[in-house]
Write a protein that holds these residues in place. Structure first.
Motif: not given
Length: 111
Positions: A12-14, A27-30, A32-33, A35, A54, A58
């Motif tokens: 998992n990488h930004p 916003s939200g890891e979905e 901002t990152h 995978t 994913r 989700y």
């Protein structure tokens, strides 16, 4: 040592700030990152091998899957390919009067 998730390699990488400055959802890891999951089996063994993707995370259904095979593309060619895919997904999402497609259509598409 590499930390495994359920015995599988999941990285998992930004997303770089420069890229986030050019998109609607930030916003939200979905969003901002990125995978990466090293899938090492056939799809019918995903559950047995404890893989997680994913769409499953989700709780979404897949209507369209876009697979892009790449080999040694430079930055320019990669951006050209991804821009074209993004434009096509945006076109599908613009079909608001359709019973299947509309603003939330991107949730049914896996790239």
């Amino acid at each position: 040592k590499v930390k495994l998730t359920n015995g599988n390699l999941v990285y998992n990488h930004p997303v770089p700030e420069l890229a986030l400055n050019n998109v609607e959802f930030t916003s939200g890891e979905e969003f901002t990152h990125i995978t990466y999951t090293a899938i090492t089996c056939d799809p019918d063994k995903f559950v047995e091998k404890k893989f997680s993707v994913r769409q499953k995370n989700y709780n979404r259904n897949t209507e369209i899957m876009i697979v892009i095979t790449m080999y040694n593309e430079n930055d320019t060619l990669f951006i050209k390919t991804m821009s074209s895919v993004i434009k096509n997904v945006a076109y599908i999402c613009s079909k608001e009067k359709s019973k299947v497609w509309g603003n939330e259509s991107w949730k049914k598409i896996v790239v």
